[in-house]
Design an enzyme around this catalytic site. Structure first.
Site, short mmCIF file in Angstrom:
data_model
loop_
_atom_site.label_atom_id
_atom_site.label_comp_id
_atom_site.label_asym_id
_atom_site.label_seq_id
_atom_site.Cartn_x
_atom_site.Cartn_y
_atom_site.Cartn_z
CB CYS A 1 -4.01 8.81 -11.40
SG CYS A 1 -3.72 7.23 -10.59
CB SER B 1 -4.50 -1.88 -5.99
OG SER B 1 -3.27 -1.20 -5.88
N GLY B 2 -2.36 -4.10 -4.60
CA GLY B 2 -1.63 -4.47 -3.39
C GLY B 2 -1.30 -3.31 -2.48
CG HIS B 3 -0.14 0.71 -4.01
ND1 HIS B 3 -0.25 2.07 -3.86
CD2 HIS B 3 -0.73 0.41 -5.19
CE1 HIS B 3 -0.88 2.58 -4.91
NE2 HIS B 3 -1.17 1.59 -5.72
CB THR C 1 9.32 -13.83 -14.70
OG1 THR C 1 9.98 -14.36 -15.85
CG2 THR C 1 9.87 -14.50 -13.44
CG ASN D 1 -10.23 7.29 -6.74
OD1 ASN D 1 -11.25 6.98 -7.35
ND2 ASN D 1 -9.40 8.21 -7.18
#
Length: 376
Positions: free
Chosen positions: A327, A200-202, A242, A152
């Protein structure tokens, strides 16, 4: 507004992803676990279609995809979820690298406090881990090998293909944190020897708060993961809660677009990279990480005489940049990645990360170069 050059921290939302998600926020708002009416059944079908879209990117089966809240949870589930099997079989040795994200290193630290032995392999100065060091560290009791796909901070892609071949003759599970590389570099994640992949989606122009863990079967055998959360039984008992249908649909759409538009996106990213290197070359920069095996959308460099903190202040009205992982960047601590690469202190302290994407606006490189030159 400054141009956004911090896509490795989080990327903009693909317009088609947003459009698709809105339908499942506003109209198709059923719970995928509600099987007594059409609203729930339509939601369940949408989740299944998203599962298929994610699976095809890495050539997995849809039933091998488990939706999570993101790569951090997927990493924790892969590592901590294997721990009971390791304890039961007395295989309590894990191999990883000093380059990993904290979402891998901290779960490993947790296991170390509970009797596991962790071997962290240091990279070369170019940010690449030598596969032969992985091979030398293997033991009969090695439970897991965990290596990231693309770093990253530097964008450097690790030799997963060579590690996969080394592990062909070993029973250790192979986990890859692919938060940065999924949907960008396609070939390496398709190896059937990679057991676990965190997504990771974003980072692929989807929404925040959604990700996935790929858990490939070995023949008919499921990987012996245990849930680290309890209640509900969703995701075949491995990840309860959910299902956030709009986010899952968004991840599926983002995965589909990443596969379909890969060549076009790569071409645009390479254009930006070429322009960046042409402009920054006049500053005599030192590039951190092997440029022959890097994501084309990431550039980590140090400018002689320039401190990264001063650079970010000088560029705040020109470009949104970073000095490393989002992070940990607020801590002002030296990058553990660049430190592990044993770079000179001035390069570690001065490291600047630029990361862009196919949606990045045109960059005023001359303004960036002028601002950095004033700091030299």
């Amino acid at each position: 507004m400054p141009v956004y050059l911090d896509c490795n921290a989080t990327a903009p939302l693909e317009p088609a992803v947003r459009e698709t998600m809105l339908t499942y926020f506003d109209v198709e708002y059923g719970n995928a676990g509600s099987r007594t009416h059409e609203f729930g059944l339509r939601a369940k079908r949408a989740v299944q279609e998203a599962r298929e879209a994610v699976a095809v990117v890495v050539r997995a089966q849809p039933e091998e995809i488990y939706f999570t809240s993101g790569a951090t949870e997927s990493n924790n589930l892969a590592i901590l979820g294997l721990a009971p099997h390791g304890e039961a079989t007395k295989r309590k040795h894990i191999i990883s690298t000093a380059l990993e994200h904290k979402a891998v290193l901290e779960p490993l630290e947790h296991l170390e406090k509970h009797g596991f032995e962790i071997t962290l392999i240091a990279p070369n100065s170019d940010g690449v881990v030598r596969p032969e060091l992985i091979e030398a560290a293997l033991r009969p009791e090695t439970l897991l090998v965990s290596i990231m796909h693309a770093n990253n901070e530097t964008g450097t892609i690790q030799p997963l293909d060579q590690v996969s071949e080394i592990l062909r003759e070993h029973s250790a599970y192979f986990h890859v944190d692919a938060a940065q590389g999924f949907g960008k570099e396609l070939s390496l994640l398709r190896s059937d020897r990679i057991d676990l992949i965190s997504i990771s989606g974003h980072k692929i122009y989807g929404p925040k708060g959604i990700g996935a863990l790929v858990a490939r079967r070995r023949g008919i055998e499921r990987i012996p993961l245990k849930s680290i959360m309890f209640g509900g039984g969703q995701e075949r008992g491995l990840r309860p809660g959910t299902l956030p249908v709009p986010l899952i649909v968004g991840l599926g759409k983002a995965a589909e677009a990443a596969l379909k538009d890969n060549a076009k996106r790569t071409s645009r990213n390479m254009q930006i990279r070429t322009a960046a290197l042409d402009a920054l070359g006049s500053l005599n920069i030192e590039i951190n990480g092997d440029q022959t095996r890097s994501l084309v959308s990431t550039l980590n460099f140090s400018v002689p005489g320039v401190d990264a903190e001063a650079a970010m202040v000088a560029l705040k009205n020109i470009a949104a940049i970073s000095n490393g992982s989002a992070c940990t960047s607020s801590s002002y601590e030296p990058s553990h990645v660049l430190t592990a690469m044993v770079l000179p202190e001035w390069r570690v302290q001065g490291a600047i990360r630029l990361s862009w994407c196919h949606m990045t606006d045109d960059v005023n490189w001359s303004a960036i170069v002028s601002a950095l030159r004033r700091l030299q």
